[in-house]
Design a protein around this motif. Structure first.
Motif, mmCIF file in Angstrom:
data_model
loop_
_atom_site.group_PDB
_atom_site.id
_atom_site.type_symbol
_atom_site.label_atom_id
_atom_site.label_comp_id
_atom_site.label_asym_id
_atom_site.label_seq_id
_atom_site.Cartn_x
_atom_site.Cartn_y
_atom_site.Cartn_z
ATOM 1 N N HIS A 172 38.737 43.214 37.898
ATOM 2 C CA HIS A 172 37.624 42.955 36.412
ATOM 3 C C HIS A 172 37.423 41.642 36.607
ATOM 4 O O HIS A 172 37.331 41.032 35.702
ATOM 5 C CB HIS A 172 38.134 43.577 35.462
ATOM 6 N N ILE A 173 36.540 41.254 37.800
ATOM 7 C CA ILE A 173 36.017 40.015 37.572
ATOM 8 C C ILE A 173 34.577 39.902 38.403
ATOM 9 O O ILE A 173 34.215 41.088 39.070
ATOM 10 C CB ILE A 173 36.705 38.778 38.702
ATOM 11 N N PRO A 174 33.608 38.915 38.007
ATOM 12 C CA PRO A 174 32.514 39.063 38.695
ATOM 13 C C PRO A 174 32.539 38.815 40.185
ATOM 14 O O PRO A 174 33.122 38.501 40.995
ATOM 15 C CB PRO A 174 31.650 37.602 38.285
ATOM 16 N N LEU A 175 31.388 39.802 40.767
ATOM 17 C CA LEU A 175 31.292 39.760 42.178
ATOM 18 C C LEU A 175 31.253 38.366 42.925
ATOM 19 O O LEU A 175 31.860 38.103 44.033
ATOM 20 C CB LEU A 175 30.271 40.625 42.555
ATOM 21 N N LYS A 176 30.361 37.524 42.254
ATOM 22 C CA LYS A 176 30.357 35.940 42.935
ATOM 23 C C LYS A 176 31.754 35.239 42.761
ATOM 24 O O LYS A 176 31.605 34.286 43.630
ATOM 25 C CB LYS A 176 29.078 35.396 41.798
ATOM 26 N N ASP A 177 32.554 35.605 42.168
ATOM 27 C CA ASP A 177 33.966 34.901 42.277
ATOM 28 C C ASP A 177 34.865 35.935 43.136
ATOM 29 O O ASP A 177 35.845 35.157 43.240
ATOM 30 C CB ASP A 177 34.569 35.078 40.671
ATOM 31 N N VAL A 178 34.572 36.718 43.593
ATOM 32 C CA VAL A 178 35.508 37.326 44.481
ATOM 33 C C VAL A 178 36.194 36.652 45.775
ATOM 34 O O VAL A 178 37.318 36.146 46.001
ATOM 35 C CB VAL A 178 34.891 38.514 45.140
ATOM 36 N N ALA A 179 34.928 35.944 46.513
ATOM 37 C CA ALA A 179 35.454 35.195 47.800
ATOM 38 C C ALA A 179 36.500 34.135 47.449
ATOM 39 O O ALA A 179 37.340 33.737 48.113
ATOM 40 C CB ALA A 179 34.071 34.693 48.537
ATOM 41 N N GLU A 180 36.085 33.329 46.302
ATOM 42 C CA GLU A 180 36.835 32.010 46.141
ATOM 43 C C GLU A 180 38.316 32.307 45.519
ATOM 44 O O GLU A 180 39.307 31.641 45.535
ATOM 45 C CB GLU A 180 36.193 31.201 45.197
ATOM 46 N N VAL A 267 43.257 49.199 50.991
ATOM 47 C CA VAL A 267 43.274 47.952 50.139
ATOM 48 C C VAL A 267 42.001 47.326 50.324
ATOM 49 O O VAL A 267 41.637 46.522 51.205
ATOM 50 C CB VAL A 267 44.499 47.120 50.431
ATOM 51 N N SER A 268 41.273 47.427 49.196
ATOM 52 C CA SER A 268 39.696 47.080 48.925
ATOM 53 C C SER A 268 39.987 45.421 48.494
ATOM 54 O O SER A 268 40.990 45.063 47.613
ATOM 55 C CB SER A 268 38.996 47.642 48.099
ATOM 56 N N MET A 269 38.731 44.720 48.670
ATOM 57 C CA MET A 269 38.878 43.459 48.255
ATOM 58 C C MET A 269 38.210 43.207 46.886
ATOM 59 O O MET A 269 38.609 41.943 46.378
ATOM 60 C CB MET A 269 38.131 42.253 49.281
ATOM 61 N N TYR A 270 37.515 43.959 46.599
ATOM 62 C CA TYR A 270 37.049 43.881 45.228
ATOM 63 C C TYR A 270 36.554 45.416 44.569
ATOM 64 O O TYR A 270 36.696 46.409 45.296
ATOM 65 C CB TYR A 270 35.804 43.075 45.320
ATOM 66 N N HIS A 271 36.506 45.438 43.198
ATOM 67 C CA HIS A 271 36.583 46.582 42.246
ATOM 68 C C HIS A 271 35.576 47.751 43.090
ATOM 69 O O HIS A 271 36.068 48.782 43.417
ATOM 70 C CB HIS A 271 36.099 46.328 41.114
ATOM 71 N N ASP A 272 34.346 47.563 43.298
ATOM 72 C CA ASP A 272 33.493 48.497 43.564
ATOM 73 C C ASP A 272 33.632 49.082 44.992
ATOM 74 O O ASP A 272 33.020 50.018 45.286
ATOM 75 C CB ASP A 272 32.175 48.354 43.279
ATOM 76 N N GLN A 273 34.072 48.076 45.892
ATOM 77 C CA GLN A 273 34.174 48.476 47.153
ATOM 78 C C GLN A 273 35.027 49.705 47.435
ATOM 79 O O GLN A 273 34.678 50.516 48.316
ATOM 80 C CB GLN A 273 34.729 47.300 47.867
ATOM 81 N N GLY A 274 36.059 49.794 46.749
ATOM 82 C CA GLY A 274 36.741 50.890 46.719
ATOM 83 C C GLY A 274 36.364 52.127 45.955
ATOM 84 O O GLY A 274 36.360 53.310 46.076
ATOM 85 N N GLN A 275 36.103 51.663 44.492
ATOM 86 C CA GLN A 275 35.605 52.564 43.629
ATOM 87 C C GLN A 275 34.527 53.695 44.206
ATOM 88 O O GLN A 275 34.652 54.710 43.634
ATOM 89 C CB GLN A 275 35.435 51.963 42.131
ATOM 90 N N ILE A 276 33.520 53.085 44.296
ATOM 91 C CA ILE A 276 32.387 53.765 44.795
ATOM 92 C C ILE A 276 32.804 54.867 45.752
ATOM 93 O O ILE A 276 32.461 56.225 45.685
ATOM 94 C CB ILE A 276 31.031 53.017 45.517
ATOM 95 N N ALA A 277 33.651 54.484 46.864
ATOM 96 C CA ALA A 277 34.061 55.548 48.015
ATOM 97 C C ALA A 277 34.888 56.604 47.480
ATOM 98 O O ALA A 277 34.463 57.661 47.477
ATOM 99 C CB ALA A 277 34.783 54.675 48.901
ATOM 100 N N ILE A 278 35.880 56.188 46.675
ATOM 101 C CA ILE A 278 36.723 57.304 46.051
ATOM 102 C C ILE A 278 35.808 58.038 44.945
ATOM 103 O O ILE A 278 36.158 59.496 45.027
ATOM 104 C CB ILE A 278 37.701 56.571 45.115
#
Length: 338
Positions: A172-180, A267-278
């Motif tokens: 539960h973090i902003p998408l813009k903060d994921v990479a860092e 193992v997804s890198m961020y929230h919606d990457q996996g949530q949308i698929a599942i």
């Protein structure tokens, strides 16, 4: 030899949503052996409101204090926590009072599980906005539970549908903060927790696939280097711990591999990457597991569904799946500790 059904706590969830209806339907759906090993932690008035929606009622032995709990009583029990009069709330809205009731009942369930009275927790959907109004003070119920339990290691939410598991590195973090936020160690921690969690759910040597961050897994560095610099080294490091893990795989095809049985968990890198698929694979069937805690805790993945409150249209399948997931994990835990 017959294995004794674990003693599971059922928590009422946000009373402004479909939680009361789901609780009523879930008790009806359980087999007698399951139902008789259940402790419902709810305000009796909320249960009555849920029964009014469904037109069904499961008799429970009413308890007013935790000291009255009897694990061997042979019938469902209701620990009546007088925390919320349904007449004081508006169904389908965010309510600070409903949020306070969630924190009180869920907190009590955690305490009972920590002391060994119950062996797992299945809670009806919470509303994060209501919990924040009520002063939860942290991002979500997982972090709140982790702090209440004094857990210092990694904890994370997993989503499960039809044997497909999804873990995530960031949540539960902003998408813009994921990479860092990503680094080798945090990805390894996520892989290790995935391996531990599936093992605790009864998998032997679970097969784990790790998602890339960028489209096409970065195309060899042309559209991002996180796969080269961070994710692939993390996968290699996790393999050194005898974990069956591969990747990084482009996320637009990864979930097909999990669906088709090549892997047990992504193992997804961020929230919606996996949530949308599942959720696309089965929104009203999915389960969220709070992993990394000392006891199994799960909930339906679909949320509070404010738009259908009071219509008797809530699908109980995910709640039933969540209950049975908690039960299976509690049985596995009991087997390990026997």
């Amino acid at each position: 030899m017959t294995t004794l059904q674990p003693f599971i706590g059922l928590v009422q969830g946000d009373a402004c949503g479909i939680g009361p209806e789901l609780l009523s339907k879930l008790l009806q759906k359980l087999k007698a052996a399951e139902r008789n090993r259940v402790l419902v932690i709810s305000d009796q008035r909320i249960m009555t409101a849920g029964n009014a929606v469904t037109g069904q009622e499961t008799p429970c032995k009413r308890l007013s204090e935790p000291t009255e709990i009897d694990r061997e009583c042979g019938q469902p029990q209701l620990l009546d926590v007088r925390c919320l009069d349904p007449a004081s709330i508006v169904p389908g809205t965010v309510s600070v009072d409903a949020g306070r009731a969630v924190l009180e009942t869920f907190g009590l369930a955690i305490d009972l599980a920590q002391s060994g009275v119950i062996e797992g927790i299945c809670f009806m959907p919470f509303n994060k906005a209501a919990m924040h109004l009520a002063g939860i003070g942290v991002a979500d119920e997982l972090t709140w539970a982790k702090e209440r339990l004094g857990v210092s290691g990694r904890a994370s939410e997993f989503n499960v549908i039809s044997g497909m598991w999804n873990a995530r590195v960031t949540s539960h973090i902003p998408l813009k903060d994921v990479a860092e936020t990503l680094n080798i160690d945090v990805i390894v921690e996520a892989i290790v927790l995935a391996n531990q969690t599936l093992t605790r759910a009864g998998y032997n040597n679970p097969r784990i696939a790790v998602a890339a961050l960028n489209p096409h897994a970065g195309d060899g560095g042309a559209i991002g280097t996180e796969e080269i610099d961070i994710i692939a080294p993390a996968v290699a490091k996790a393999k050194l711990q005898n974990i069956k893990v591969d990747g990084p795989f482009p996320s637009d095809t990864l979930y097909l591999k999990v669906r088709d049985g090549q892997f047990d968990c992504a193992v997804s890198m961020y929230h919606d990457q996996g949530q949308i698929a599942i959720k696309l694979l089965g929104f009203d069937q999915g389960v969220s597991v709070l992993a990394g805690l000392p006891m199994p805790i799960a909930t339906p993945a679909h949320g509070t569904a404010f738009d259908i409150v009071g219509t008797n249209n809530a699908n109980v399948s995910a709640a039933l799946n969540a209950f049975r997931m908690v039960t299976a994990m509690a049985q596995e835990r009991n087997h390990r500790h026997a």
